[in-house]
Design a protein around this motif. Structure first.
Motif: not given
Length: 319
Positions: A91-92, A95-96, A99, A112, A115
């Motif tokens: 998921s990180n 999300l990164q 972004f 960062r 995220s």
């Protein structure tokens, strides 16, 4: 310049590979560090001063309950870590990507951190809270004789909680868990990236693979700040998860009520109970996890992103 931008945006590791690297790291971490987690939980639940410290707690458990008691709750802990790290890393990465600047492919420091926070909130709600409720209920039981234990195992424990407290009983302590994990992951991902760059000049997609000892140092350092900042949330989370309605009423009615009650009855230092075993567990755990994860992602970078064949074969054919 356009060619450089295109190259930057394509050099990224897929979320699925990040998720796989995290899950493998979680298996290794759980197997190594379970006893420290058991000691941390017992210290946080100790209201009468039965344990004089980490060594005394560990020796007391071993003498009265046997060495195996130090691995109580290992099954839910290992499963929980494997799923948690897979979700966290995956998921990180997603999300990164969201972004990143659409033109340059760069990720800002704020992006960062957001995220990491988002990944921490997601893992707290989906995986961490129910698994830790079961784990803590198992760890707080004293003794090894099955007939004397209320909960016979992880599945039986989960069933009993649902039967006695409803499905939401598995999400006891969700609020402090969300705050703890969100803050932890925001700090951890930012710190890991910073230490990789400062210490080893390593950046994602550059084709460099950190040596295991380099990953361990970066991961260890990245894992130190979170426990200090989030100690009260972790203590409150443990207390809320451990209490049951069958005990004759709930002592703590929520996160803020628990903080006020613990402070009033036990003092400010009680909000950081179990900090030392957390520092003994989390930084080494992050060192272990990142050592495994970096080797997996490093292999992917060398094999699929920076392999010479990826740059030569599609562009021209040898005569």
């Amino acid at each position: 310049m356009a060619e450089k931008t295109e190259k930057t945006t394509t050099k990224s590791i897929p979320p699925s590979i990040k998720a796989l690297s995290g899950s493998l790291g979680g298996v290794v971490e759980a197997s190594c560090l379970q006893p420290i987690d058991v000691i941390k939980t017992r210290l946080q639940l100790d209201r009468t001063g039965s344990y004089k410290g980490i060594i005394h707690c560990g020796s007391t458990i071993t003498k009265s309950e046997g060495v195996r008691a130090l691995w109580k709750g290992l099954t839910p802990f290992a499963t929980h870590l494997t799923l948690k790290y897979a979700l966290r890393m995956g998921s990180n990465a997603v999300l990164q990507s969201a972004f990143k600047d659409s033109q340059t492919g760069n990720l800002s420091h704020h992006g960062r951190m957001l995220s990491g926070f988002g990944a921490g909130v997601l893992e707290a709600l989906v995986i961490v809270t129910p698994f830790e409720v079961v784990k803590i209920r198992l760890q707080q039981q004293r003794g090894l004789s099955p007939e004397l234990l209320k909960y016979k195992g992880p599945i039986h424990c989960a069933r009993m909680i649902i039967r006695e407290e409803g499905l939401l009983g598995l999400w006891a302590g969700a609020a402090p868990t969300v705050m703890r994990n969100g803050t932890n992951q925001a700090a951890m991902f930012s710190a890991k990236n910073a230490f990789d760059g400062l210490l080893w000049n390593k950046h994602e997609g550059d084709g460099k693979a950190l040596l295991p000892w380099q990953s361990m140092i970066s991961g260890f350092l990245a894992g130190t700040a979170g426990p200090i900042c989030t100690g009260p949330f972790d203590v409150v989370k443990t207390r809320l998860m451990a209490q049951t309605r069958s005990d004759g009423g709930l002592k703590y009615r929520g996160m803020f009520h628990a903080i006020r009650t613990i402070y009033a009855e036990e003092g400010l230092r009680a909000l950081w109970k179990g900090l030392l075993p957390r520092l003994m567990r989390i930084p080494p755990g992050q060192a272990i996890m990142w050592t495994v994860a970096d080797q997996v992602t490093g292999f992917y970078e060398r094999r699929y992103i920076n392999a010479p064949s990826n740059e030569i074969i599609p562009l021209e054919k040898k005569s």
